[in-house]
Design an enzyme around this catalytic site. Structure first.
Site, PDB file in Angstrom:
ATOM      1  CG  ASP A 106      -2.188   0.625   1.103  1.00 27.39           C
ATOM      2  OD1 ASP A 106      -2.216   1.684   0.455  1.00 27.39           O
ATOM      3  OD2 ASP A 106      -3.181   0.112   1.642  1.00 27.39           O
TER       4      ASP A 106
ATOM      5  CG  ASP B 213      -4.284   5.867   0.663  1.00 23.71           C
ATOM      6  OD1 ASP B 213      -5.231   5.097   0.908  1.00 23.71           O
ATOM      7  OD2 ASP B 213      -4.120   6.953   1.261  1.00 23.71           O
TER       8      ASP B 213
ATOM      9  CD  GLU C 136      -8.664   4.474  -1.380  1.00 18.20           C
ATOM     10  OE1 GLU C 136      -9.488   4.196  -0.507  1.00 18.20           O
ATOM     11  OE2 GLU C 136      -7.742   5.283  -1.195  1.00 18.20           O
TER      12      GLU C 136
ATOM     13  CG  HIS D 116      -8.527  -0.660   5.189  1.00 17.91           C
ATOM     14  ND1 HIS D 116      -8.481  -0.828   3.812  1.00 17.91           N
ATOM     15  CD2 HIS D 116      -8.060   0.581   5.418  1.00 17.91           C
ATOM     16  CE1 HIS D 116      -7.991   0.255   3.258  1.00 17.91           C
ATOM     17  NE2 HIS D 116      -7.726   1.127   4.200  1.00 17.91           N
ATOM     18  CG  ASP D 117     -10.872   2.826   4.307  1.00 14.22           C
ATOM     19  OD1 ASP D 117     -10.272   2.850   5.390  1.00 14.22           O
ATOM     20  OD2 ASP D 117     -10.366   3.186   3.225  1.00 14.22           O
TER      21      ASP D 117
HETATM   22  O1  TEU Z   1      -9.068   6.016   2.133  1.00 12.98           O
HETATM   23  C1  TEU Z   1      -9.508   6.916   1.174  1.00 12.98           C
HETATM   24  C2  TEU Z   1     -10.783   7.537   1.333  1.00 12.98           C
HETATM   25  O2  TEU Z   1     -11.258   8.137   0.399  1.00 12.98           O
HETATM   26  C3  TEU Z   1     -11.407   7.580   2.658  1.00 12.98           C
HETATM   27  O3  TEU Z   1     -11.904   8.859   2.823  1.00 12.98           O
HETATM   28  C4  TEU Z   1     -12.512   6.630   2.755  1.00 12.98           C
HETATM   29  O4  TEU Z   1     -13.523   7.020   1.883  1.00 12.98           O
HETATM   30  C5  TEU Z   1     -12.957   6.732   4.164  1.00 12.98           C
HETATM   31  O5  TEU Z   1     -12.002   6.070   4.920  1.00 12.98           O
HETATM   32  C6  TEU Z   1     -14.274   6.118   4.354  1.00 12.98           C
HETATM   33  O6  TEU Z   1     -14.908   6.822   5.361  1.00 12.98           O
HETATM   34  C7  TEU Z   1      -7.708   5.748   2.141  1.00 12.98           C
HETATM   35  C8  TEU Z   1      -7.420   4.605   3.059  1.00 12.98           C
HETATM   36  O7  TEU Z   1      -8.010   3.443   2.559  1.00 12.98           O
HETATM   37  C9  TEU Z   1      -7.883   4.965   4.436  1.00 12.98           C
HETATM   38  O8  TEU Z   1      -7.749   3.910   5.347  1.00 12.98           O
HETATM   39  C10 TEU Z   1      -7.075   6.156   4.875  1.00 12.98           C
HETATM   40  O9  TEU Z   1      -7.546   6.616   6.103  1.00 12.98           O
HETATM   41  C11 TEU Z   1      -7.140   7.302   3.860  1.00 12.98           C
HETATM   42  O10 TEU Z   1      -6.952   6.871   2.525  1.00 12.98           O
HETATM   43  C12 TEU Z   1      -6.065   8.303   4.140  1.00 12.98           C
HETATM   44  O11 TEU Z   1      -4.816   7.781   3.815  1.00 12.98           O
END
Ligand code: TEU
Length: 576
Positions: A95, A224, A277, A351-352
């Site tokens: 990542d 990311d 992403e 994970h989000d």
């Molecule tokens: O997430 C990207 C992102 O757009 C986030 O705003 C996502 O939509 C949000 O977590 C959902 O509420 C990436 C990673 O996957 C995330 O874990 C990180 O926190 C974020 O980037 C910042 O690096």
């Protein structure tokens, strides 16, 4: 393209397996579980960041891109992990968080200390004479997207530095004393400062980081929020009443920056798989980013299908999912990306996101059918499927009862903002309960013991339903894990899944998400009932008496008639 018949497994290292008893997962724990990972039949594993980081955003706040956070292990552990997976032909995908660094990163610290070269690594801008912020952008984790660089600098004892002589006013006494205050941009947490990709040195550093990990045998990269790197240099405010995300998302510079990065690093090895992403993106942009001839990325994640349970497009709300919208979005992306020669990354969980089983199914009455139906739906679409750890055993959201159970900075900020906006504590908690990212970050459930076989210590996030849902039980006679293994194997055995064209079918059906795949004279019909009741659907005659490729009901027979009855949450895929 070598990634069409691959399946990628996602591991959140903090939560997979703890080998030390610290309560936090680690690389050595993952090595212990390599046989399990290999048993799934996956081709590659994407690891969330395990680099040195203060962990304000669980590793997405990187302080050193080239070192392993001691809490997760050592570089030697990482090398061992790469080798252990390689024995099974499984590649490692890392990542790369290249949009921002932690404010603890050496570059930011040197910027704070007054080194002009490093100040240019970030977006520093003066505020207005009356304390106005540089623009009206909002942080994705709540509050304004600007924080005081002046104050951060003063906090480490820097009251005068050469920022002043280079055109930045840095006044320790603050804006009232004359000079405007200086701010830095952070689209995420206040400790995640956005990198200035306009600076060629930043772009070179990013390519060097990718090269460094390539040198360690890494075969894949997940980038990311990569469609945020092309911000316009003027960083203009969003016009009143418009969405500020439009000002910095999918800017025209994203594509050239990506192509430059590819040419300088991963693009030199055709075996490397990359996925971007993409935050709030469009089909047109994702075609540009992933079309092979553009030499940028292999594929893209988008999140539109995971916003169909957002009231008014807002995450921190509760709403039953809109089935027509869900089908519509997935279909539109498959059709659109296919027409433009782009490639989708397919997924329900990461994970989000709260667990898809809770969002789109019935985890009380039909937990097995829900999990296997959702899996079938996504794995037979056109694109490359990703399986997020625990999904393959039907993991669901934890049943937490108190805010203290949650750890994520985003959830905690959201709770307070909801209460400030007028919701009661209970109402705000209910929203957090259904939307928190912690929902998917609970430990992998290996067995039914109190720590789910994750740790011998106290898990950093508490599992709540491991008695019913765990790997040991699935291996001993569950139906979800074998279904995933079968889907992953089918993709390799049947080119129609990996390479076939996608054709929508009966899009207006109220209960069923149906679609066709076609390839070299062969046809596949995929039917998925998204509801807990029987339903009927008319199918084309050529599938009558066809071959059942897969179903999540054991005794599913090939259609004997053009009217097919589907059981609750049934999937049925038929080859003609
Ligand atoms: O997430 C990207 C992102 O757009 C986030 O705003 C996502 O939509 C949000 O977590 C959902 O509420 C990436 C990673 O996957 C995330 O874990 C990180 O926190 C974020 O980037 C910042 O690096």
């Amino acid at each position: 393209m070598s990634f069409q018949n691959k399946t990628i497994y996602q591991i959140y290292p903090r939560s997979f397996r703890d080998s030390t008893g610290s309560g936090v997962g680690d690389l050595h724990g993952i090595i212990e579980k390599v046989p399990y990972i290999a048993s799934l039949g996956v081709d590659m594993v994407w690891f969330n960041p395990f680099f040195v980081s203060p962990q304000r955003d669980n590793g997405y706040d990187i302080a050193d891109y080239r070192a392993v956070n001691p809490a997760f292990g050592t570089m030697k552990d990482f090398e061992e992990l790469v080798a252990a997976l390689d024995i099974h032909g499984i590649g490692v995908m890392l990542d790369m968080v290249l949009n921002h660094t932690s404010t603890q990163h050496e570059w930011f610290q040197r910027a704070l200390a007054g080194e002009r070269d490093y100040q240019d690594f970030y977006y520093l801008r003066p505020g207005g004479p009356n304390g106005e912020l540089p623009n009206n952008w909002i942080s994705k984790f709540g509050g304004p997207a600007w924080a005081s660089f002046t104050a951060a600098s003063a906090a480490i004892g820097i009251t005068e530095n050469n920022a002043r002589t280079n055109g930045f006013a840095l006044n320790p006494a603050g804006p009232d004393a004359g000079d405007p205050e200086l701010y830095y941009l952070h689209l995420f947490d206040i400790t995640q400062a956005d990198l200035n990709w306009h600076n060629p040195r930043v772009r070179q550093e990013m390519a060097d980081i990718v090269e460094f990990w390539k040198g360690k045998g890494v075969k894949g990269f997940r980038f990311d929020v990569i469609n945020l790197i092309g911000k316009p240099e003027d960083l203009l405010s969003a016009p009143e009443g418009t969405d500020d995300r439009a000002m910095y998302t999918d800017g025209t510079l994203v594509e050239p920056f990506l192509r430059e990065l590819a040419a300088a690093s991963f693009g030199q090895d055709p075996e490397i798989v990359t996925v971007g992403e993409m935050s709030s993106t469009s089909i047109d942009k994702c075609i540009v980013y992933t079309k092979p001839e553009n030499k940028a990325l292999s594929m893209a994640f988008n999140f539109h299908h995971l916003k169909v349970d957002y009231a008014d497009g807002k995450k921190w709300t509760r709403m039953p999912f809109d089935f027509a919208a869900l089908k519509g979005v997935l279909t539109e992306w498959c059709v659109g990306m296919q027409a433009g020669g782009g490639w989708n990354a397919l997924f329900w969980n990461n994970h989000d996101q709260p667990r898809a089983n809770n969002r789109f199914g019935d985890v009380v009455n039909y937990p097995v059918e829900t999990a296997t139906m959702l899996a079938t739906t996504i794995h037979l679409l056109r694109g490359t499927p990703y399986v997020y750890m625990g999904e393959e055993i039907g993991m669901t959201d934890p049943d937490y009862t108190s805010l203290a159970d949650y750890q994520d900075v985003e959830a905690i900020n959201a709770f307070h903002e909801l209460v400030e906006s007028g919701l009661s504590g209970d109402e705000a908690f209910a929203v957090v309960h259904s939307k928190a990212r912690d929902n998917s970050r609970t430990p992998m459930q290996w067995d039914s013991t109190s720590t789910a076989g994750f740790t011998s210590g106290t898990p950093w996030l508490r599992p709540t339903n491991q008695a019913a849902i765990n790997v040991a039980a699935e291996e001993a006679g569950g139906r979800i894990l074998p279904h995933y293994r079968k889907l992953i194997a089918l993709r390799k055995a049947h080119p129609i899944i990996a390479e076939g064209a996608f054709v929508p079918y009966e899009l207006a059906h109220p209960d069923v998400f149906a679609y066709h795949r076609t390839h070299e004279g062969q046809q596949l019909l995929v039917l998925n009932n998204f509801y807990g009741k029987q339903t009927e659907i008319e199918i084309p005659p050529e599938f009558v008496g066809g071959t059942v490729l897969i179903s999540n009901y054991d005794d599913a027979a090939a259609p004997a008639d053009t009217t097919v009855t589907l059981q609750p949450y049934q999937s049925l895929a038929v080859l003609s």
